[in-house]
Design an enzyme around this catalytic site. Structure first.
Site, short mmCIF file in Angstrom:
data_model
loop_
_atom_site.label_atom_id
_atom_site.label_comp_id
_atom_site.label_asym_id
_atom_site.label_seq_id
_atom_site.Cartn_x
_atom_site.Cartn_y
_atom_site.Cartn_z
N PRO A 2 37.19 19.96 7.95
CG PRO A 2 36.36 19.09 9.93
CD PRO A 2 36.15 20.15 8.94
CD GLU A 3 38.99 19.10 2.17
OE1 GLU A 3 39.46 18.39 1.27
OE2 GLU A 3 39.04 20.34 2.15
CG HIS A 94 30.44 28.39 19.49
ND1 HIS A 94 29.19 28.96 19.35
CD2 HIS A 94 31.33 29.38 19.30
CE1 HIS A 94 29.34 30.25 19.07
NE2 HIS A 94 30.63 30.53 19.04
NE ARG A 113 29.43 28.59 9.03
CZ ARG A 113 29.79 28.71 7.76
NH1 ARG A 113 31.04 28.57 7.43
NH2 ARG A 113 28.89 28.98 6.85
#
Length: 275
Positions: A2-3, A94, A113
DNA sequence: AATTGTACCTGTCAGC
DNA sequence: TGCTGACAGGTACAAT
């Protein structure tokens, strides 16, 4: 990944739904995501009973303003997701943090992650987050212009791609949009910052603004992990010109798009029309 | 002061 | 089939 355009789309997709909601409970399945306050117990104690006032964004940071001058600062890093959903829906693998609201819905922070971070602070402690405090201007803000960009590139030996990724220079660009911006501006990623003439700085400035605006209009790029707050994919991947297009023909000059490691990142570019 | 390298994580995929 | 290693990428921090 995500930018800025993805975080902006997440903010847009969550704002109306979260505004005014009261936080009734929290499930902390993986406390390592929360960087402040120090203890999970303290986090729970502060957040329960607060209501959400509004959502804001700065660079790639999402800021959730709460009552009593508290703010939840969320960074998704690479694989983080925020999903607003009914509590009956089964938890995805997750899932690390879950906020329970007064209407039976939840906000879930999911991150394969576990690079993503959450800070809960009072508003006057915001500058304690170094990465947030040192952010450069917003690419679509009024303090970002050609003059500023030229000044920041002046005398820099680093490659232009690396400079575009430096959040202290401009907030919000990541690997996808850095490559797309440089293609749009027809500038090679390896060019030292200092080597750009004023015409190129001008082109680069216009490309940054154009690419970011278009990506927001397309509700972000869903290349791998990214979805918005409702789980919807973006559409900008259909408009990418170079990112992950290695081996394909350049849309502008029909040469083959290359992929090389530049400044430790995979970089996609056309060595014929980018100079 | 400026720049470079590495750690943090896990899933996926190519190659054997 | 199953193993190994490379890779994905944002940021903080250590090293140069």
């Amino acid at each position: 990944m995500p930018e800025l355009p993805e975080v902006e789309t997440i903010r847009n997709s969550l704002a109306d739904r979260l505004q005014g909601r009261k936080i009734m409970g929290v499930q902390m399945l993986n406390c390592s995501i929360v960087k402040a306050p120090d203890s999970a117990l303290e986090f729970e104690k502060i957040i329960i009973g607060k209501s959400i006032e509004y959502l804001s964004r700065r660079g790639k940071y999402l800021l959730v303003y709460l009552t009593q001058n508290y703010v939840l600062v969320i960074h998704l890093r690479m694989t983080g997701r925020l999903i607003y959903t009914g509590k009956q829906k089964e938890l995805a693998k997750h899932t690390h943090i879950v906020l329970d609201f007064d209407n039976g819905y939840q906000l879930r922070f999911i991150d394969v992650r576990r690079f993503g971070t959450i800070h809960l602070l009072s508003v006057n402690e915001l500058d304690g987050i170094g990465g947030l405090a040192s952010l450069g201007p917003e690419p679509l803000g009024k303090d970002f212009d050609e003059r500023y960009l030229g000044k920041k590139l002046k005398g820099k030996t680093r490659g232009i791609k690396q400079l575009l990724l430096d959040q202290k220079i401009i907030a919000g660009l990541g690997n996808i949009y850095a490559d797309e911006v440089l293609f749009d501006a027809a500038i090679l990623p390896t060019r030292p910052g200092s080597s750009l003439n004023s015409e190129e700085v001008s082109r680069l400035y216009n490309s940054i603004v154009r690419v970011i605006k278009e990506a927001i209009d397309h509700r972000g790029t869903s290349f791998k992990d990214y979805v918005d707050g409702s789980g919807l994919q973006g559409k900008h991947q259909e408009h990418l010109m170079v990112y992950q297009k290695n081996g394909q023909l350049c849309m502008r000059c029909s040469s083959v798009i290359k992929k090389e490691r530049i400044a430790g990142r995979s970089s996609h570019f056309c060595s014929t029309c980018q100079k």
